[in-house]
Motif scaffolding. Structure first.
Motif, PDB file in Angstrom:
ATOM      1  N   GLY A 111     -21.569 -60.872   8.754  1.00  0.00           N
ATOM      2  CA  GLY A 111     -22.938 -61.265   8.442  1.00  0.00           C
ATOM      3  C   GLY A 111     -23.949 -60.852   9.487  1.00  0.00           C
ATOM      4  N   PRO A 112     -25.238 -60.834   9.106  1.00  0.00           N
ATOM      5  CA  PRO A 112     -26.290 -60.525  10.068  1.00  0.00           C
ATOM      6  C   PRO A 112     -26.246 -61.451  11.277  1.00  0.00           C
ATOM      7  CG  PRO A 112     -27.160 -60.550   7.830  1.00  0.00           C
ATOM      8  CD  PRO A 112     -25.764 -61.089   7.753  1.00  0.00           C
ATOM      9  N   TYR A 113     -26.440 -60.866  12.448  1.00  0.00           N
ATOM     10  CA  TYR A 113     -26.534 -61.609  13.715  1.00  0.00           C
ATOM     11  C   TYR A 113     -25.268 -62.392  14.044  1.00  0.00           C
ATOM     12  CZ  TYR A 113     -31.196 -60.547  12.069  1.00  0.00           C
ATOM     13  OH  TYR A 113     -32.278 -59.882  11.540  1.00  0.00           O
ATOM     14  N   ASP A 135     -27.533 -56.210   9.906  1.00  0.00           N
ATOM     15  CA  ASP A 135     -28.649 -56.301  10.845  1.00  0.00           C
ATOM     16  C   ASP A 135     -28.300 -57.225  12.007  1.00  0.00           C
ATOM     17  OD1 ASP A 135     -29.975 -54.817   8.956  1.00  0.00           O
ATOM     18  OD2 ASP A 135     -31.346 -56.416   8.329  1.00  0.00           O
ATOM     19  N   GLY A 136     -28.542 -56.741  13.216  1.00  0.00           N
ATOM     20  CA  GLY A 136     -28.413 -57.574  14.404  1.00  0.00           C
ATOM     21  C   GLY A 136     -27.025 -58.081  14.705  1.00  0.00           C
ATOM     22  N   ALA A 137     -25.993 -57.512  14.103  1.00  0.00           N
ATOM     23  CA  ALA A 137     -24.644 -58.082  14.208  1.00  0.00           C
ATOM     24  C   ALA A 137     -24.178 -58.254  15.643  1.00  0.00           C
ATOM     25  CB  ALA A 137     -23.647 -57.210  13.439  1.00  0.00           C
ATOM     26  N   PHE A 138     -24.486 -57.280  16.516  1.00  0.00           N
ATOM     27  CA  PHE A 138     -24.064 -57.338  17.919  1.00  0.00           C
ATOM     28  C   PHE A 138     -25.264 -57.182  18.860  1.00  0.00           C
ATOM     29  CE2 PHE A 138     -20.306 -55.935  15.592  1.00  0.00           C
ATOM     30  CZ  PHE A 138     -19.310 -56.741  16.127  1.00  0.00           C
ATOM     31  N   GLN A 164     -31.206 -52.916  14.113  1.00  0.00           N
ATOM     32  CA  GLN A 164     -30.896 -53.653  15.341  1.00  0.00           C
ATOM     33  C   GLN A 164     -29.437 -54.086  15.422  1.00  0.00           C
ATOM     34  OE1 GLN A 164     -33.793 -56.850  15.769  1.00  0.00           O
ATOM     35  NE2 GLN A 164     -35.334 -55.401  16.451  1.00  0.00           N
ATOM     36  N   ALA A 165     -28.558 -53.389  14.732  1.00  0.00           N
ATOM     37  CA  ALA A 165     -27.150 -53.794  14.700  1.00  0.00           C
ATOM     38  C   ALA A 165     -26.566 -53.941  16.104  1.00  0.00           C
ATOM     39  CB  ALA A 165     -26.331 -52.798  13.888  1.00  0.00           C
ATOM     40  N   PHE A 166     -26.896 -53.008  17.008  1.00  0.00           N
ATOM     41  CA  PHE A 166     -26.408 -53.052  18.387  1.00  0.00           C
ATOM     42  C   PHE A 166     -27.564 -53.033  19.387  1.00  0.00           C
ATOM     43  CE2 PHE A 166     -22.968 -51.285  15.881  1.00  0.00           C
ATOM     44  CZ  PHE A 166     -21.862 -51.952  16.364  1.00  0.00           C
ATOM     45  N   TYR A 167     -28.726 -53.421  18.970  1.00  0.00           N
ATOM     46  CA  TYR A 167     -29.913 -53.361  19.814  1.00  0.00           C
ATOM     47  C   TYR A 167     -29.714 -54.128  21.129  1.00  0.00           C
ATOM     48  CZ  TYR A 167     -34.811 -54.070  21.220  1.00  0.00           C
ATOM     49  OH  TYR A 167     -35.989 -54.109  21.915  1.00  0.00           O
ATOM     50  N   MET A 168     -29.925 -53.432  22.237  1.00  0.00           N
ATOM     51  CA  MET A 168     -29.792 -54.032  23.570  1.00  0.00           C
ATOM     52  C   MET A 168     -28.388 -54.568  23.840  1.00  0.00           C
ATOM     53  SD  MET A 168     -33.265 -55.999  24.695  1.00  0.00           S
ATOM     54  CE  MET A 168     -34.769 -55.091  25.034  1.00  0.00           C
ATOM     55  N   SER A 183     -26.666 -44.255   6.274  1.00  0.00           N
ATOM     56  CA  SER A 183     -27.894 -44.913   6.707  1.00  0.00           C
ATOM     57  C   SER A 183     -27.688 -45.616   8.045  1.00  0.00           C
ATOM     58  CB  SER A 183     -28.335 -45.926   5.649  1.00  0.00           C
ATOM     59  OG  SER A 183     -29.468 -46.640   6.070  1.00  0.00           O
ATOM     60  N   ILE A 184     -28.617 -45.379   8.982  1.00  0.00           N
ATOM     61  CA  ILE A 184     -28.653 -46.068  10.268  1.00  0.00           C
ATOM     62  C   ILE A 184     -30.048 -46.653  10.410  1.00  0.00           C
ATOM     63  CG2 ILE A 184     -28.491 -45.834  12.771  1.00  0.00           C
ATOM     64  CD1 ILE A 184     -26.554 -43.512  12.348  1.00  0.00           C
ATOM     65  N   GLY A 185     -30.140 -47.961  10.579  1.00  0.00           N
ATOM     66  CA  GLY A 185     -31.422 -48.657  10.556  1.00  0.00           C
ATOM     67  C   GLY A 185     -32.214 -48.560  11.839  1.00  0.00           C
ATOM     68  N   ASP A 186     -33.439 -49.095  11.793  1.00  0.00           N
ATOM     69  CA  ASP A 186     -34.322 -49.111  12.950  1.00  0.00           C
ATOM     70  C   ASP A 186     -33.649 -49.780  14.145  1.00  0.00           C
ATOM     71  OD1 ASP A 186     -36.216 -48.059  11.243  1.00  0.00           O
ATOM     72  OD2 ASP A 186     -37.366 -49.927  11.049  1.00  0.00           O
ATOM     73  N   ASN A 187     -33.753 -49.137  15.316  1.00  0.00           N
ATOM     74  CA  ASN A 187     -33.247 -49.707  16.575  1.00  0.00           C
ATOM     75  C   ASN A 187     -31.758 -50.020  16.554  1.00  0.00           C
ATOM     76  OD1 ASN A 187     -35.700 -50.090  18.341  1.00  0.00           O
ATOM     77  ND2 ASN A 187     -36.371 -51.211  16.530  1.00  0.00           N
ATOM     78  N   ALA A 188     -31.017 -49.405  15.645  1.00  0.00           N
ATOM     79  CA  ALA A 188     -29.602 -49.756  15.488  1.00  0.00           C
ATOM     80  C   ALA A 188     -28.809 -49.555  16.770  1.00  0.00           C
ATOM     81  CB  ALA A 188     -28.981 -48.946  14.357  1.00  0.00           C
ATOM     82  N   PHE A 189     -29.066 -48.455  17.494  1.00  0.00           N
ATOM     83  CA  PHE A 189     -28.328 -48.149  18.724  1.00  0.00           C
ATOM     84  C   PHE A 189     -29.292 -47.954  19.895  1.00  0.00           C
ATOM     85  CE2 PHE A 189     -25.608 -46.675  15.229  1.00  0.00           C
ATOM     86  CZ  PHE A 189     -24.426 -47.329  15.529  1.00  0.00           C
ATOM     87  N   ASN A 190     -30.356 -48.695  19.912  1.00  0.00           N
ATOM     88  CA  ASN A 190     -31.373 -48.561  20.956  1.00  0.00           C
ATOM     89  C   ASN A 190     -31.013 -49.405  22.179  1.00  0.00           C
ATOM     90  OD1 ASN A 190     -33.711 -48.130  22.396  1.00  0.00           O
ATOM     91  ND2 ASN A 190     -35.070 -49.162  20.948  1.00  0.00           N
TER      92      ASN A 190
END
Length: 334
Positions: A111-113, A135-138, A164-168, A183-190
């Motif tokens: 699930g998300p986050y 989204d935001g999983a990690f 944001q899956a791996f954001y930060m 598909s790779i979302g916004d900020n996914a690996f930022n």
């Protein structure tokens, strides 16, 4: 003390906690006492009390939303047949260090986050049945640095990576996904300063790449290859001027032979990138797209046939660019 319900498979679902203040919750003996296994922790079944450190649920295959996220939780044991980890299941479990099993062959829903802001987690997750990282999983934030954690991901059937899956996620060191990512979302690996391995870097079916999706990856080396992609979006590969790109020794190249549109600041301040290859039909190069790319040596095609717009500072401070760039524009170049 708990409120329970029966699952269709005969297992128990923990619906709510009615009382109890323990450092340890251990459901491993329930089957011996009752003849039934605790197979599911329900949505918001009851956040354990402060001081809760260890959860043992060797038969739990489903974790509901917001199931195990107290700040003191350190050790978690679940079933190797785990299928579902719900939204925010471990959200802000900032002390979480150990999660078992790390190999989850039946996990199909994350699930998300689910693991957002778990900076001390030390794990190499293998999730071969998973098809989407939500989204935001990690993800993490500026207040949750990877003090002692490290993270590796193998999810070889994943075709979608959420925003944001791996954001930060400063603890992420390596990741393996499917070669069929679309598909790779916004900020996914930022902002992944420790990421040294991403496989495969060739993604022939990728058609959607989000804003800042691959930004601030200062330790990663290799060649990105996206033959189906038509746009490099804004900030996609940028590095922040205060970040680690300036002193980076890793080098990357980008090959995207169908790209006709390069967004604003797409590679801004990226000192890792050395060469790029785009379509002969390239039409637009956005503002500051390659500004301060001080290691960029090669830009192909050097004679793009359809460029109509090059915006301000698109190639400013590209002092190492050695290939000539001959432009035929139908509108003024700014």
């Amino acid at each position: 003390h708990f409120t329970t319900s029966m699952r269709t498979d005969g297992g128990l679902k923990i619906v709510a906690r009615t009382s109890g203040h323990d450092e340890l919750l251990d459901f491993s003996g329930v089957e011996a006492d009752t003849g039934m296994k605790v197979a599911e922790m329900g949505t918001r079944w009851g956040i354990p009390s402060p001081g809760f450190v260890t959860f043992v649920g060797p038969d739990v295959v489903v974790l509901g939303e917001t199931s195990l996220n107290p700040a003191t939780l350190k050790y978690v044991t679940l079933s190797p047949d785990l299928t579902t980890i719900g939204r925010t299941a471990f959200w802000q479990a900032a002390s979480l260090e150990t999660f078992s099993p790390m190999v989850m062959p039946k996990l199909t829903s994350l699930g998300p986050y689910a693991f957002e802001m778990t900076p001390n987690l030390r794990a190499h997750f293998v999730m071969p049945a998973l098809t989407e990282i939500s989204d935001g999983a990690f993800a993490s934030d500026n207040d949750h640095f990877a003090a002692g954690g490290w993270l590796g991901i193998e999810a070889t059937n994943v075709t979608t990576v959420g925003s944001q899956a791996f954001y930060m996620c400063r603890s992420l060191t390596n990741i393996v996904l499917s070669s069929h990512v679309t598909s790779i979302g916004d900020n996914a690996f930022n902002i992944l300063p420790k990421l040294v391995s991403f496989s495969p870097m060739r993604q022939p079916e990728l058609t959607s790449l989000g804003t800042a999706a691959l930004a601030n990856e200062w330790a990663l080396a290799g060649e990105w290859d996206f033959p189906a992609l038509t746009q490099i979006p804004m900030n996609c590969f940028r590095s922040d001027s205060e970040g680690g790109s300036r002193g980076a020794t890793a080098r990357i190249s980008v090959r995207a032979t169908n790209v006709v549109d390069i967004g604003s600041s797409a590679f801004y301040w990226n000192w890792n990138v050395t060469n790029v290859v785009f379509s002969q039909r390239l039409t637009t190069i956005g503002e500051s797209a390659f500004d301060c790319c001080c290691q960029l040596r090669s830009f192909t095609p050097f004679l793009p046939k359809g460029v109509t717009t090059i915006e301000a500072r698109a190639f400013e401070w590209c002092s190492t660019l050695t290939t000539p760039l001959v432009l035929r524009t139908t509108t003024p170049v700014t």
